[in-house]
Design an enzyme around this catalytic site. Sequence first.
Site, PDB file in Angstrom:
ATOM      1  N   SER A  29       0.840  -1.203   0.000  1.00  0.00           N
ATOM      2  CA  SER A  29       0.000   0.000   0.000  1.00  0.00           C
ATOM      3  C   SER A  29       0.872   1.249   0.000  1.00  0.00           C
ATOM      4  O   SER A  29       2.051   1.177  -0.359  1.00  0.00           O
ATOM      5  CB  SER A  29      -0.937  -0.032   1.209  1.00  0.00           C
ATOM      6  OG  SER A  29      -1.926   0.961   1.107  1.00  0.00           O
ATOM      7  N   ASN A  30       0.319   2.393   0.339  1.00  0.00           N
ATOM      8  CA  ASN A  30       1.081   3.649   0.379  1.00  0.00           C
ATOM      9  C   ASN A  30       0.515   4.543   1.479  1.00  0.00           C
ATOM     10  O   ASN A  30      -0.471   4.189   2.126  1.00  0.00           O
ATOM     11  CB  ASN A  30       1.033   4.326  -0.999  1.00  0.00           C
ATOM     12  CG  ASN A  30      -0.385   4.665  -1.409  1.00  0.00           C
ATOM     13  OD1 ASN A  30      -1.048   5.494  -0.800  1.00  0.00           O
ATOM     14  ND2 ASN A  30      -0.884   3.971  -2.426  1.00  0.00           N
TER      15      ASN A  30
END
Length: 221
Positions: A29-30
């Site tokens: 993810s980020n």
Amino acid sequence: FDNGALSGLNIHITAGPTREPLDPVRYISNHSSGKMGYALAEAAIDAGANVKLISGPVNLPAPAHVERVSITTAEDMLEASLEGISNCNIFIACAAVADYRPTSIAEHKIKKGNEEIMELHLVKNPDIVATIAARVDKPFTIGFAAETRDVLSYAQGKLERKNLDMIIANDVSQAGIGFNSDENAVTLVTRDTHIEIPQTSKRQLATLLIEQISQLYKTSK
Ligand code: C5P
């Protein structure tokens, strides 16, 4: 600013990160907080729009009167974005979609082995905003471009490549703005204009952006 500028219009907004699972306990993810997309949803509600907010996992409450659809992966985000798209007037892609996802999701937790190097195989995710903008019944479509250099030329390129009507470009190399921050400074890029909006809170910026978007939407009709 006319409070009813978007009254009767249907707006879809994507926000936050996507999460791409590797196994039942891990994901890629980020750091997207979702703040900009949620602020845009609030500003669009204030302007009288019907808003569907397609959101990845974030720590923000759903704004009042917004229909929030919570999703996890990019593929889910695409599916939720396409639902009701033929009645959508304006599509705003604010999400930080993971560019790639693991080619397969392990059914059980991946165990640590003896090897020092582990390889992950990734496959490209669909480009949500480009998929929407390629439709014959394309809504007025807006994307974001976070860049660390040559901000305007990359934004212009993205506008054309993804067939967008507008791109909101920001320079994420500057401290204190953009990702995960409460403030942002952007340039609005269309085929024939550049409009600079200096650093301000994301909520104030959202109101200014919605104002510009509603004007450009109307002149496009
Ligand atoms: O190409 P890049 O990821 O920089 O483009 C950013 C814009 O495209 C943003 O508006 C983002 O929400 C959108 N995007 C998307 N689906 C992807 C990747 C980006 O909608 N898979």
